[in-house]
Scaffold this motif. Sequence first.
Motif, PDB file in Angstrom:
ATOM      1  N   THR A   1       5.314   2.881   4.476  1.00 25.35           N
ATOM      2  CA  THR A   1       5.499   3.159   3.051  1.00 25.35           C
ATOM      3  C   THR A   1       5.285   4.629   2.711  1.00 25.35           C
ATOM      4  O   THR A   1       5.327   5.001   1.540  1.00 25.35           O
ATOM      5  N   SER A   2       5.059   5.447   3.716  1.00 30.98           N
ATOM      6  CA  SER A   2       4.887   6.879   3.507  1.00 30.98           C
ATOM      7  C   SER A   2       6.237   7.588   3.567  1.00 30.98           C
ATOM      8  O   SER A   2       7.180   7.103   4.186  1.00 30.98           O
TER       9      SER A   2
ATOM     10  N   PHE B   1       0.834  -1.193   0.000  1.00 30.52           N
ATOM     11  CA  PHE B   1       0.000   0.000   0.000  1.00 30.52           C
ATOM     12  C   PHE B   1       0.873   1.249   0.000  1.00 30.52           C
ATOM     13  O   PHE B   1       1.943   1.267   0.581  1.00 30.52           O
ATOM     14  N   THR B   2       0.404   2.311  -0.622  1.00 29.83           N
ATOM     15  CA  THR B   2       1.112   3.578  -0.650  1.00 29.83           C
ATOM     16  C   THR B   2       0.698   4.427   0.547  1.00 29.83           C
ATOM     17  O   THR B   2      -0.466   4.418   0.937  1.00 29.83           O
ATOM     18  N   ASP B   3       1.646   5.166   1.115  1.00 27.98           N
ATOM     19  CA  ASP B   3       1.376   6.089   2.232  1.00 27.98           C
ATOM     20  C   ASP B   3       0.644   5.401   3.377  1.00 27.98           C
ATOM     21  O   ASP B   3      -0.360   5.906   3.890  1.00 27.98           O
TER      22      ASP B   3
ATOM     23  N   ILE C   1      -0.627   9.329  12.444  1.00 24.69           N
ATOM     24  CA  ILE C   1      -0.274   9.209  11.041  1.00 24.69           C
ATOM     25  C   ILE C   1      -0.451  10.583  10.402  1.00 24.69           C
ATOM     26  O   ILE C   1      -1.533  11.165  10.447  1.00 24.69           O
ATOM     27  N   SER C   2       0.627  11.089   9.820  1.00 24.36           N
ATOM     28  CA  SER C   2       0.550  12.389   9.117  1.00 24.36           C
ATOM     29  C   SER C   2       0.137  12.160   7.688  1.00 24.36           C
ATOM     30  O   SER C   2       0.432  11.140   7.093  1.00 24.36           O
TER      31      SER C   2
ATOM     32  N   ILE D   1       8.451   6.118  13.647  1.00 22.46           N
ATOM     33  CA  ILE D   1       8.581   4.997  12.732  1.00 22.46           C
ATOM     34  C   ILE D   1       8.828   5.643  11.364  1.00 22.46           C
ATOM     35  O   ILE D   1       7.915   6.141  10.715  1.00 22.46           O
ATOM     36  N   HIS D   2      10.072   5.677  10.958  1.00 21.28           N
ATOM     37  CA  HIS D   2      10.463   6.345   9.727  1.00 21.28           C
ATOM     38  C   HIS D   2      10.097   5.501   8.512  1.00 21.28           C
ATOM     39  O   HIS D   2       9.751   4.329   8.626  1.00 21.28           O
ATOM     40  N   THR D   3      10.211   6.093   7.348  1.00 24.14           N
ATOM     41  CA  THR D   3       9.978   5.383   6.104  1.00 24.14           C
ATOM     42  C   THR D   3      10.872   4.146   6.053  1.00 24.14           C
ATOM     43  O   THR D   3      12.052   4.215   6.368  1.00 24.14           O
ATOM     44  N   GLY D   4      10.300   3.022   5.695  1.00 28.33           N
ATOM     45  CA  GLY D   4      11.061   1.780   5.599  1.00 28.33           C
ATOM     46  C   GLY D   4      10.593   0.759   6.618  1.00 28.33           C
ATOM     47  O   GLY D   4       9.477   0.807   7.113  1.00 28.33           O
TER      48      GLY D   4
END
Length: 125
Positions: A83-84, A36-38, A123-124, A104-107
Amino acid sequence: MRKRLGVLAVAAALVGLTPATASATTAATTDELCPFTDTLCLFDGEDYTGTRLNVAPMGSDAVCVDLVEHGWGGGRAKSAINTSTRTANMFQYSTDCTGYGAPIHTGRTPDFNVWFSPKSVLISS
């Protein structure tokens, strides 16, 4: 601006519970584990195993998800894939995303520390 979504909104449009499909997670790609994206995908097993909870903002505002309300409190979340391009923040001591948030960074985050038991996630968008 933060929004706190109720159970129906989250269940209907924000959160999806599906079993994680990869058994050999070291070989599985991020796209296979969290397609999923973002989205922040939380797993109830270390190394992206077990049941998956998908959390994503629906609009232009940040959203706070009470993990306890959705059966994911008490240390159930053990690993995550974000995934954001934006950092998600998990809160251990509150169900309303207040206090200190652990990023929780990207990845991929293969496993949370034993002491970490998130109760909510911001969640931003």
